[in-house]
Design a protein around this motif. Sequence first.
Motif, PDB file in Angstrom:
ATOM      1  N   MET A   1      43.818  32.828  44.534  1.00  0.00           N
ATOM      2  CA  MET A   1      43.455  34.119  45.092  1.00  0.00           C
ATOM      3  C   MET A   1      41.990  34.187  45.478  1.00  0.00           C
ATOM      4  O   MET A   1      41.546  35.113  46.128  1.00  0.00           O
ATOM      5  CB  MET A   1      43.767  35.232  44.079  1.00  0.00           C
ATOM      6  N   GLY A   2      41.206  33.220  45.039  1.00  0.00           N
ATOM      7  CA  GLY A   2      39.777  33.250  45.342  1.00  0.00           C
ATOM      8  C   GLY A   2      38.994  33.983  44.277  1.00  0.00           C
ATOM      9  O   GLY A   2      39.536  34.693  43.437  1.00  0.00           O
ATOM     10  N   ASP A   3      37.702  33.779  44.277  1.00  0.00           N
ATOM     11  CA  ASP A   3      36.817  34.402  43.303  1.00  0.00           C
ATOM     12  C   ASP A   3      36.362  35.765  43.800  1.00  0.00           C
ATOM     13  O   ASP A   3      35.594  35.853  44.754  1.00  0.00           O
ATOM     14  CB  ASP A   3      35.605  33.492  43.063  1.00  0.00           C
ATOM     15  N   PRO A   4      36.801  36.872  43.150  1.00  0.00           N
ATOM     16  CA  PRO A   4      36.443  38.201  43.642  1.00  0.00           C
ATOM     17  C   PRO A   4      34.998  38.559  43.403  1.00  0.00           C
ATOM     18  O   PRO A   4      34.562  39.630  43.810  1.00  0.00           O
ATOM     19  CB  PRO A   4      37.398  39.121  42.857  1.00  0.00           C
ATOM     20  N   SER A   5      34.242  37.723  42.725  1.00  0.00           N
ATOM     21  CA  SER A   5      32.819  37.995  42.535  1.00  0.00           C
ATOM     22  C   SER A   5      31.960  37.377  43.636  1.00  0.00           C
ATOM     23  O   SER A   5      30.764  37.627  43.725  1.00  0.00           O
ATOM     24  CB  SER A   5      32.358  37.464  41.167  1.00  0.00           C
ATOM     25  N   ALA A   6      32.595  36.546  44.462  1.00  0.00           N
ATOM     26  CA  ALA A   6      31.828  35.837  45.482  1.00  0.00           C
ATOM     27  C   ALA A   6      31.391  36.784  46.592  1.00  0.00           C
ATOM     28  O   ALA A   6      32.048  37.775  46.893  1.00  0.00           O
ATOM     29  CB  ALA A   6      32.666  34.701  46.057  1.00  0.00           C
ATOM     30  N   THR A   7      30.297  36.452  47.233  1.00  0.00           N
ATOM     31  CA  THR A   7      29.816  37.220  48.378  1.00  0.00           C
ATOM     32  C   THR A   7      30.575  36.798  49.628  1.00  0.00           C
ATOM     33  O   THR A   7      30.836  35.617  49.842  1.00  0.00           O
ATOM     34  CB  THR A   7      28.313  36.979  48.577  1.00  0.00           C
ATOM     35  N   CYS A   8      30.936  37.787  50.458  1.00  0.00           N
ATOM     36  CA  CYS A   8      31.603  37.475  51.723  1.00  0.00           C
ATOM     37  C   CYS A   8      30.920  38.248  52.837  1.00  0.00           C
ATOM     38  O   CYS A   8      30.093  39.127  52.600  1.00  0.00           O
ATOM     39  CB  CYS A   8      33.098  37.784  51.655  1.00  0.00           C
ATOM     40  N   ASP A   9      31.255  37.889  54.073  1.00  0.00           N
ATOM     41  CA  ASP A   9      30.673  38.591  55.214  1.00  0.00           C
ATOM     42  C   ASP A   9      31.266  39.979  55.366  1.00  0.00           C
ATOM     43  O   ASP A   9      30.545  40.944  55.621  1.00  0.00           O
ATOM     44  CB  ASP A   9      30.905  37.778  56.493  1.00  0.00           C
ATOM     45  N   VAL A  10      32.597  40.075  55.234  1.00  0.00           N
ATOM     46  CA  VAL A  10      33.291  41.350  55.412  1.00  0.00           C
ATOM     47  C   VAL A  10      34.354  41.493  54.332  1.00  0.00           C
ATOM     48  O   VAL A  10      35.110  40.557  54.073  1.00  0.00           O
ATOM     49  CB  VAL A  10      33.972  41.439  56.795  1.00  0.00           C
ATOM     50  N   VAL A  11      34.410  42.650  53.707  1.00  0.00           N
ATOM     51  CA  VAL A  11      35.532  42.979  52.836  1.00  0.00           C
ATOM     52  C   VAL A  11      36.330  44.083  53.504  1.00  0.00           C
ATOM     53  O   VAL A  11      35.776  45.101  53.955  1.00  0.00           O
ATOM     54  CB  VAL A  11      35.080  43.394  51.419  1.00  0.00           C
ATOM     55  N   VAL A  12      37.629  43.848  53.639  1.00  0.00           N
ATOM     56  CA  VAL A  12      38.543  44.812  54.244  1.00  0.00           C
ATOM     57  C   VAL A  12      39.324  45.470  53.114  1.00  0.00           C
ATOM     58  O   VAL A  12      39.995  44.793  52.333  1.00  0.00           O
ATOM     59  CB  VAL A  12      39.509  44.134  55.234  1.00  0.00           C
ATOM     60  N   VAL A  13      39.232  46.790  53.042  1.00  0.00           N
ATOM     61  CA  VAL A  13      39.919  47.539  51.988  1.00  0.00           C
ATOM     62  C   VAL A  13      41.246  48.036  52.542  1.00  0.00           C
ATOM     63  O   VAL A  13      41.283  48.892  53.425  1.00  0.00           O
ATOM     64  CB  VAL A  13      39.064  48.725  51.508  1.00  0.00           C
TER      65      VAL A  13
ATOM     66  N   ASP B   1      44.215  43.800  43.959  1.00  0.00           N
ATOM     67  CA  ASP B   1      43.522  44.793  43.138  1.00  0.00           C
ATOM     68  C   ASP B   1      43.394  46.071  43.962  1.00  0.00           C
ATOM     69  O   ASP B   1      43.745  46.104  45.148  1.00  0.00           O
ATOM     70  CB  ASP B   1      42.144  44.283  42.712  1.00  0.00           C
ATOM     71  N   LEU B   2      42.869  47.109  43.331  1.00  0.00           N
ATOM     72  CA  LEU B   2      42.690  48.400  43.985  1.00  0.00           C
ATOM     73  C   LEU B   2      41.206  48.727  44.033  1.00  0.00           C
ATOM     74  O   LEU B   2      40.517  48.651  43.013  1.00  0.00           O
ATOM     75  CB  LEU B   2      43.440  49.481  43.215  1.00  0.00           C
ATOM     76  N   VAL B   3      40.704  49.068  45.208  1.00  0.00           N
ATOM     77  CA  VAL B   3      39.301  49.458  45.343  1.00  0.00           C
ATOM     78  C   VAL B   3      39.139  50.900  44.859  1.00  0.00           C
ATOM     79  O   VAL B   3      39.884  51.788  45.271  1.00  0.00           O
ATOM     80  CB  VAL B   3      38.830  49.324  46.804  1.00  0.00           C
ATOM     81  N   THR B   4      38.170  51.114  43.980  1.00  0.00           N
ATOM     82  CA  THR B   4      37.915  52.455  43.454  1.00  0.00           C
ATOM     83  C   THR B   4      36.625  53.061  43.978  1.00  0.00           C
ATOM     84  O   THR B   4      36.435  54.274  43.895  1.00  0.00           O
ATOM     85  CB  THR B   4      37.842  52.424  41.919  1.00  0.00           C
ATOM     86  N   GLU B   5      35.735  52.220  44.547  1.00  0.00           N
ATOM     87  CA  GLU B   5      34.429  52.738  44.953  1.00  0.00           C
ATOM     88  C   GLU B   5      33.770  51.797  45.942  1.00  0.00           C
ATOM     89  O   GLU B   5      33.900  50.567  45.842  1.00  0.00           O
ATOM     90  CB  GLU B   5      33.538  52.884  43.709  1.00  0.00           C
ATOM     91  N   VAL B   6      33.086  52.368  46.926  1.00  0.00           N
ATOM     92  CA  VAL B   6      32.231  51.593  47.817  1.00  0.00           C
ATOM     93  C   VAL B   6      30.830  51.557  47.210  1.00  0.00           C
ATOM     94  O   VAL B   6      30.276  52.595  46.848  1.00  0.00           O
ATOM     95  CB  VAL B   6      32.182  52.222  49.224  1.00  0.00           C
ATOM     96  N   VAL B   7      30.285  50.364  47.075  1.00  0.00           N
ATOM     97  CA  VAL B   7      28.951  50.195  46.493  1.00  0.00           C
ATOM     98  C   VAL B   7      27.902  50.352  47.577  1.00  0.00           C
ATOM     99  O   VAL B   7      28.011  49.747  48.656  1.00  0.00           O
ATOM    100  CB  VAL B   7      28.824  48.813  45.814  1.00  0.00           C
TER     101      VAL B   7
ATOM    102  N   LEU C   1      36.219  47.299  41.996  1.00  0.00           N
ATOM    103  CA  LEU C   1      37.670  47.241  41.858  1.00  0.00           C
ATOM    104  C   LEU C   1      38.137  47.934  40.585  1.00  0.00           C
ATOM    105  O   LEU C   1      37.369  48.144  39.643  1.00  0.00           O
ATOM    106  CB  LEU C   1      38.140  45.785  41.849  1.00  0.00           C
ATOM    107  N   ALA C   2      39.419  48.284  40.540  1.00  0.00           N
ATOM    108  CA  ALA C   2      40.003  48.928  39.359  1.00  0.00           C
ATOM    109  C   ALA C   2      39.906  48.031  38.137  1.00  0.00           C
ATOM    110  O   ALA C   2      39.818  48.515  37.006  1.00  0.00           O
ATOM    111  CB  ALA C   2      41.459  49.294  39.640  1.00  0.00           C
ATOM    112  N   SER C   3      39.893  46.728  38.351  1.00  0.00           N
ATOM    113  CA  SER C   3      39.774  45.770  37.243  1.00  0.00           C
ATOM    114  C   SER C   3      38.377  45.737  36.646  1.00  0.00           C
ATOM    115  O   SER C   3      38.151  45.099  35.619  1.00  0.00           O
ATOM    116  CB  SER C   3      40.143  44.367  37.733  1.00  0.00           C
ATOM    117  N   GLY C   4      37.410  46.402  37.308  1.00  0.00           N
ATOM    118  CA  GLY C   4      36.034  46.399  36.840  1.00  0.00           C
ATOM    119  C   GLY C   4      35.160  45.380  37.550  1.00  0.00           C
ATOM    120  O   GLY C   4      33.928  45.416  37.420  1.00  0.00           O
ATOM    121  N   ARG C   5      35.777  44.482  38.293  1.00  0.00           N
ATOM    122  CA  ARG C   5      35.011  43.488  39.041  1.00  0.00           C
ATOM    123  C   ARG C   5      34.487  44.082  40.342  1.00  0.00           C
ATOM    124  O   ARG C   5      34.866  45.178  40.740  1.00  0.00           O
ATOM    125  CB  ARG C   5      35.886  42.268  39.331  1.00  0.00           C
TER     126      ARG C   5
END
Length: 488
Positions: free
Chosen positions: A1-13, A190-196, A207-211
């Motif tokens: 699934m990939g590392d959800p802590s990694a930096t990416c160019d674009v995250v699509v919610v 996962d579920l996005v809960t907030e835009v940082v 994310l809802a998982s806390g990551r």
Amino acid sequence: MGDPSATCDVVVVGNGSVGMSLGLVLARRSLRVAVVGESARPWAASAAAGAMNGCFGEVTPQLLRSEVGRLKLEMDFRATALWTDWEQALLEESDETAIRTAHGTTVILNTIGVHDIDTGGYEAIRTALEEYKEPYEEVDPASLDWLDPVPTSRPLRAMHIPGEHAVDSPALLTALETAIRRRGGTLIDDLVTEVVVSAGRATGVRLASGRSVAAGQVVLAAGAHTTGLLDCLPPDVRALIPPVVAGRGVALMVRTVTGAIPTGVIRTPNRAFACGLHVVPRGDGLIYLGATNEVERHPGTSAAIGELNLLLGGTRQLRADLNAGWVERTLIGNRPIPLDGFPLLGSTGLAGLWLMTGTYRDGLHQSPLLATHMADLILDGPGAVGMDLSVFTPIRPPIQAMTRDECLATAVLHTMGTAYEHDWKIMEDWPPMIEEHFRSAFTTMLDRIDSAFVPPPEMLFFADEDIHELLLSYYAAHENAATPAEDR
């Protein structure tokens, strides 16, 4: 699934057809992209969609009367032209062997419904086909092999549109997932809960998982859940963006008693605040029977008994022997509907944060077009070639495709049409009295909501106190923004 802590160019919610298509286009352009959404897609419209590649079959008289409605039709038309190449590329990039399951669409005009809705819609479809010089053929309803309704629901007319098809939505979503992974993209269950937000720009999501997922750009394609993620914006900015509510739809997967299925889509014109009755072949004796529409403040995951009754009662308009078939699955999805009824495409005014939602019934069909358009915008390109879609920028005055009188007349007409579609049995002199009651009630609603702005007519029929409050707040925000501070 990939590392959800990694930096990416674009995250699509959002991992429906719109968000996934954007993720694929960005990955094809060699960007590091992550698409976030629960793999089960419990609320998504895409997972429950009949997925008609509907352009002309969706045309209504109201659509053709406004400039913005005709722009939406143009978007649908251009999206249709992209689907053959889009499907072929997906087949090459995935393990799917077929994505389209229906070839051609037949629109029937039957004895159910209201003249001004059904006949008006049928003629509007034909008008649009002729304006665009799109091939179609008037056919004898009796010659349609699969169609065998009860006599009281017999079709009076029918037209076949050979260029309008349908998609197997589960196969489409699976193909998109595979293609994104093979292009190096990441899918996060996962579920996005907030835009940082940091230093005045969006820098990722929590994310809802806390990551967290860090990103240079964030695109909200979360459908009916989008508005809840806009708390990151200043309140006065957020108030200017139309809130997105849910058009909850129910459909059924039905196994026919004989195993016979049509080769293409069979549908009525749009009716009663919904997309009309339609059947879409899914193969192996299965058909998709859809679909209802209930506008609600929050997405839902349950089907009301009345909605099921409407669908099951609709089988008499298609094949009498469907009553002996089996319901194998009930599908529930939530179409994203902005309060003014038109999509939200573009910047939110916060650097790095974009909206790509509010597509109502057009998202899956328009997804190849919208994905290319948004990818261009994110990469400082011109957007969809030859189309100015700036009217759909999220921060905008309410789009009004109807006058006040047109909204009222349409709301009353479709409310009465809903009753006839439910096959109501009442005394002959009651319908005019009931119609007058609704006209009075809807007039009161319009006066209460606002004296200037006009909502889509379904907001009058479905709106409860929560949606009325949203409308009041949204309209008030724009009226205040247009009024000089010294005059407030």
